[in-house]
Scaffold this motif. Structure first.
Motif, PDB file in Angstrom:
ATOM      1  N   MET A  42     -46.417  10.901  10.176  1.00 49.04           N
ATOM      2  CA  MET A  42     -46.531  10.382   8.814  1.00 49.04           C
ATOM      3  C   MET A  42     -47.360   9.102   8.814  1.00 49.04           C
ATOM      4  SD  MET A  42     -43.505   9.195   6.131  1.00 49.04           S
ATOM      5  CE  MET A  42     -42.915  10.858   5.819  1.00 49.04           C
ATOM      6  N   LEU A  43     -48.342   9.031   7.898  1.00 49.40           N
ATOM      7  CA  LEU A  43     -49.155   7.828   7.792  1.00 49.40           C
ATOM      8  C   LEU A  43     -48.325   6.649   7.293  1.00 49.40           C
ATOM      9  CD1 LEU A  43     -52.345   9.375   6.142  1.00 49.40           C
ATOM     10  CD2 LEU A  43     -51.997   8.801   8.560  1.00 49.40           C
ATOM     11  N   LYS A  44     -48.815   5.454   7.627  1.00 48.73           N
ATOM     12  CA  LYS A  44     -48.065   4.257   7.283  1.00 48.73           C
ATOM     13  C   LYS A  44     -47.786   4.159   5.788  1.00 48.73           C
ATOM     14  CE  LYS A  44     -48.181  -0.791   7.406  1.00 48.73           C
ATOM     15  NZ  LYS A  44     -48.926  -1.993   7.814  1.00 48.73           N
ATOM     16  N   GLU A  45     -48.790   4.352   4.937  1.00 51.82           N
ATOM     17  CA  GLU A  45     -48.583   4.221   3.493  1.00 51.82           C
ATOM     18  C   GLU A  45     -47.606   5.271   2.973  1.00 51.82           C
ATOM     19  OE1 GLU A  45     -49.320   1.991   1.123  1.00 51.82           O
ATOM     20  OE2 GLU A  45     -50.007   0.764   2.812  1.00 51.82           O
ATOM     21  N   ASP A  46     -47.662   6.455   3.550  1.00 56.72           N
ATOM     22  CA  ASP A  46     -46.688   7.486   3.161  1.00 56.72           C
ATOM     23  C   ASP A  46     -45.275   7.054   3.536  1.00 56.72           C
ATOM     24  OD1 ASP A  46     -48.682   9.096   2.169  1.00 56.72           O
ATOM     25  OD2 ASP A  46     -48.942  10.189   4.061  1.00 56.72           O
ATOM     26  N   ARG A  47     -45.158   6.439   4.699  1.00 59.12           N
ATOM     27  CA  ARG A  47     -43.853   5.952   5.162  1.00 59.12           C
ATOM     28  C   ARG A  47     -43.335   4.842   4.237  1.00 59.12           C
ATOM     29  NH1 ARG A  47     -45.373   4.672  10.063  1.00 59.12           N
ATOM     30  NH2 ARG A  47     -45.409   2.396   9.771  1.00 59.12           N
ATOM     31  N   LEU A  48     -44.219   3.926   3.879  1.00 58.16           N
ATOM     32  CA  LEU A  48     -43.825   2.832   2.999  1.00 58.16           C
ATOM     33  C   LEU A  48     -43.415   3.355   1.619  1.00 58.16           C
ATOM     34  CD1 LEU A  48     -46.537   0.129   3.839  1.00 58.16           C
ATOM     35  CD2 LEU A  48     -44.212   0.292   4.731  1.00 58.16           C
ATOM     36  N   ASN A  49     -44.155   4.310   1.112  1.00 64.20           N
ATOM     37  CA  ASN A  49     -43.813   4.892  -0.189  1.00 64.20           C
ATOM     38  C   ASN A  49     -42.462   5.597  -0.143  1.00 64.20           C
ATOM     39  OD1 ASN A  49     -46.172   4.022  -1.435  1.00 64.20           O
ATOM     40  ND2 ASN A  49     -47.299   5.895  -0.945  1.00 64.20           N
ATOM     41  N   TYR A  50     -42.212   6.274   0.967  1.00 66.72           N
ATOM     42  CA  TYR A  50     -40.925   6.955   1.143  1.00 66.72           C
ATOM     43  C   TYR A  50     -39.776   5.947   1.114  1.00 66.72           C
ATOM     44  CZ  TYR A  50     -37.165   9.623   3.321  1.00 66.72           C
ATOM     45  OH  TYR A  50     -35.951  10.221   3.593  1.00 66.72           O
ATOM     46  N   ILE A  51     -39.951   4.840   1.831  1.00 67.71           N
ATOM     47  CA  ILE A  51     -38.900   3.821   1.890  1.00 67.71           C
ATOM     48  C   ILE A  51     -38.639   3.238   0.498  1.00 67.71           C
ATOM     49  CG2 ILE A  51     -38.306   1.535   2.782  1.00 67.71           C
ATOM     50  CD1 ILE A  51     -39.881   2.278   5.330  1.00 67.71           C
ATOM     51  N   VAL A  52     -39.706   2.947  -0.239  1.00 67.45           N
ATOM     52  CA  VAL A  52     -39.549   2.392  -1.589  1.00 67.45           C
ATOM     53  C   VAL A  52     -38.830   3.377  -2.498  1.00 67.45           C
ATOM     54  CG1 VAL A  52     -40.793   1.647  -3.661  1.00 67.45           C
ATOM     55  CG2 VAL A  52     -41.527   0.849  -1.413  1.00 67.45           C
ATOM     56  N   GLU A  53     -39.173   4.657  -2.416  1.00 66.71           N
ATOM     57  CA  GLU A  53     -38.507   5.677  -3.231  1.00 66.71           C
ATOM     58  C   GLU A  53     -37.019   5.758  -2.890  1.00 66.71           C
ATOM     59  OE1 GLU A  53     -40.564   9.320  -2.680  1.00 66.71           O
ATOM     60  OE2 GLU A  53     -42.359   8.685  -3.776  1.00 66.71           O
ATOM     61  N   GLU A  54     -36.708   5.701  -1.609  1.00 69.75           N
ATOM     62  CA  GLU A  54     -35.311   5.774  -1.181  1.00 69.75           C
ATOM     63  C   GLU A  54     -34.517   4.560  -1.668  1.00 69.75           C
ATOM     64  OE1 GLU A  54     -33.546   8.251   1.118  1.00 69.75           O
ATOM     65  OE2 GLU A  54     -35.053   9.202  -0.172  1.00 69.75           O
ATOM     66  N   VAL A  55     -35.081   3.383  -1.501  1.00 70.02           N
ATOM     67  CA  VAL A  55     -34.342   2.176  -1.866  1.00 70.02           C
ATOM     68  C   VAL A  55     -34.170   2.074  -3.379  1.00 70.02           C
ATOM     69  CG1 VAL A  55     -36.254   0.521  -2.065  1.00 70.02           C
ATOM     70  CG2 VAL A  55     -34.041  -0.264  -1.256  1.00 70.02           C
ATOM     71  N   ASN A  56     -35.150   2.538  -4.133  1.00 72.81           N
ATOM     72  CA  ASN A  56     -35.028   2.496  -5.593  1.00 72.81           C
ATOM     73  C   ASN A  56     -34.067   3.557  -6.123  1.00 72.81           C
ATOM     74  OD1 ASN A  56     -36.690   0.299  -6.020  1.00 72.81           O
ATOM     75  ND2 ASN A  56     -38.536   1.540  -6.222  1.00 72.81           N
ATOM     76  N   HIS A  57     -33.994   4.688  -5.426  1.00 73.36           N
ATOM     77  CA  HIS A  57     -33.075   5.747  -5.857  1.00 73.36           C
ATOM     78  C   HIS A  57     -31.628   5.392  -5.540  1.00 73.36           C
ATOM     79  CE1 HIS A  57     -31.605   9.724  -6.873  1.00 73.36           C
ATOM     80  NE2 HIS A  57     -30.960   9.743  -5.724  1.00 73.36           N
ATOM     81  N   TYR A  58     -31.393   4.928  -4.313  1.00 80.30           N
ATOM     82  CA  TYR A  58     -30.024   4.668  -3.889  1.00 80.30           C
ATOM     83  C   TYR A  58     -29.593   3.213  -4.077  1.00 80.30           C
ATOM     84  CZ  TYR A  58     -30.171   9.291  -1.776  1.00 80.30           C
ATOM     85  OH  TYR A  58     -30.273  10.653  -1.581  1.00 80.30           O
ATOM     86  N   GLY A  59     -30.577   2.332  -4.318  1.00 75.99           N
ATOM     87  CA  GLY A  59     -30.256   0.919  -4.468  1.00 75.99           C
ATOM     88  C   GLY A  59     -30.221   0.170  -3.164  1.00 75.99           C
ATOM     89  N   HIS A  60     -30.194   0.909  -2.049  1.00 73.06           N
ATOM     90  CA  HIS A  60     -30.029   0.284  -0.736  1.00 73.06           C
ATOM     91  C   HIS A  60     -30.411   1.277   0.341  1.00 73.06           C
ATOM     92  CE1 HIS A  60     -27.262  -0.377   2.807  1.00 73.06           C
ATOM     93  NE2 HIS A  60     -27.852  -1.542   2.730  1.00 73.06           N
ATOM     94  N   VAL A  61     -31.033   0.813   1.404  1.00 72.77           N
ATOM     95  CA  VAL A  61     -31.298   1.660   2.565  1.00 72.77           C
ATOM     96  C   VAL A  61     -30.869   0.923   3.833  1.00 72.77           C
ATOM     97  CG1 VAL A  61     -33.198   2.978   1.577  1.00 72.77           C
ATOM     98  CG2 VAL A  61     -33.682   0.848   2.782  1.00 72.77           C
ATOM     99  N   LYS A  62     -30.476   1.711   4.826  1.00 74.23           N
ATOM    100  CA  LYS A  62     -30.136   1.156   6.133  1.00 74.23           C
ATOM    101  C   LYS A  62     -31.256   1.468   7.122  1.00 74.23           C
ATOM    102  CE  LYS A  62     -25.153   1.916   5.550  1.00 74.23           C
ATOM    103  NZ  LYS A  62     -23.974   2.640   6.092  1.00 74.23           N
ATOM    104  N   VAL A  63     -31.512   0.531   8.003  1.00 72.12           N
ATOM    105  CA  VAL A  63     -32.527   0.734   9.033  1.00 72.12           C
ATOM    106  C   VAL A  63     -32.219   1.990   9.842  1.00 72.12           C
ATOM    107  CG1 VAL A  63     -33.493  -0.194  11.171  1.00 72.12           C
ATOM    108  CG2 VAL A  63     -33.189  -1.693   9.190  1.00 72.12           C
ATOM    109  N   THR A  64     -30.969   2.164  10.222  1.00 75.74           N
ATOM    110  CA  THR A  64     -30.587   3.306  11.068  1.00 75.74           C
ATOM    111  C   THR A  64     -30.840   4.630  10.363  1.00 75.74           C
ATOM    112  OG1 THR A  64     -28.305   3.023  10.283  1.00 75.74           O
ATOM    113  CG2 THR A  64     -28.874   2.043  12.416  1.00 75.74           C
ATOM    114  N   ASP A  65     -30.602   4.683   9.058  1.00 73.19           N
ATOM    115  CA  ASP A  65     -30.821   5.932   8.322  1.00 73.19           C
ATOM    116  C   ASP A  65     -32.309   6.272   8.258  1.00 73.19           C
ATOM    117  OD1 ASP A  65     -28.133   6.182   7.880  1.00 73.19           O
ATOM    118  OD2 ASP A  65     -28.186   5.361   5.834  1.00 73.19           O
TER     119      ASP A  65
END
Length: 254
Positions: free
Chosen positions: A1-24
């Protein structure tokens, strides 16, 4: 996965759930711990999330999903401790008090000295924390239907019990504070706290500064009816919101 795709994924996850864990995120994207931590640092610099211990939280003022009690325990720990510490001097022997649900209230309970108090709570983690160290306190756990996500009791049984009790003081927290609206995730949990607050001579709100200008589903109380707000050292954030309510801040300790 490209870096920008990875960053977009993280932002989508954190905005959907309100919180993300590094381990997840590591398990989901199959990348290294250091890569994810660098990604989170970069996203924080971009203003797309806020780093916390073990992960990150959304900057959205109204998250899509309520976090569990377990998830909230790792967020803003030092800020919660500072706010709770500021409230400790307001505990007086011989009083009957109510402690509401939430991780901030569990931290407050963990800091309380064992003294001659009658403590009523509808929050199982708060009750367990006090029960593990209490010798002088009289502890009452108000039952009812349990919300598993917060490990607290609510509903008609809870409300009937709280309505019959008079308190010297109530200590509660919240999920969000916007203008003078004190908010939580459900009618049921909010109404239980409202009953306890209305039956109290003095009403105290303990929050960390991340809750300021955040919203949630139900406004269960008005800031103007609170005796005092206890917050961490970022108390300047709440000053424009206050009217007759006084604010006291606690020091953040490393």
């Amino acid at each position: 996965m490209l870096k920008e795709d990875r960053l977009n994924y993280i932002v989508e996850e954190v905005n959907h759930y309100g919180h993300v864990k590094v381990t997840d995120i590591i398990n989901q994207l199959h990348v290294s711990d250091m890569t994810i931590r660098r990604d989170l640092d970069e996203l924080e610099k971009r203003g797309q999330l806020r780093r916390v211990h073990g992960g990150a939280v959304s900057l959205n003022d109204y998250p899509n999903k309520e976090l569990s009690h377990r998830d909230k325990k790792i967020i803003n720990i030092d800020l919660k401790k500072a706010a709770a510490r500021a409230a400790l001097p307001y505990l007086k022997a011989g009083e009957t008090i109510f402690l509401g649900p939430g991780t901030t209230m569990e931290i407050f309970a963990s800091m309380m000295d064992d003294m001659d108090l009658r403590v009523v709570t509808n929050c199982l983690p708060v009750f367990k924390t006090l029960n593990d160290k209490s010798k002088q306190m009289k502890l009452y756990l108000v039952g009812g239907e349990m919300r598993k996500i917060t490990e607290s009791f609510h509903g008609s049984i809870t409300n009937a019990a709280l309505a019959s009790i008079n308190f010297h003081k109530s200590f509660v927290s919240c999920n969000g504070l916007t203008n003078t609206d004190i908010m939580t995730a459900t009618f049921e949990e909010g109404n239980a706290q409202k009953i306890a607050l209305n039956n109290s001579n003095e009403r105290y709100l303990i929050i960390d500064s991340s809750k300021i200008d955040k919203r949630d589903f139900y406004s269960y109380y008005n800031l103007e009816d609170i005796t005092k707000v206890f917050i961490d050292h970022n108390d300047s954030l709440i000053r424009p919101l206050e009217s007759s309510t006084s604010v006291e801040s606690g020091e953040v300790k490393e």
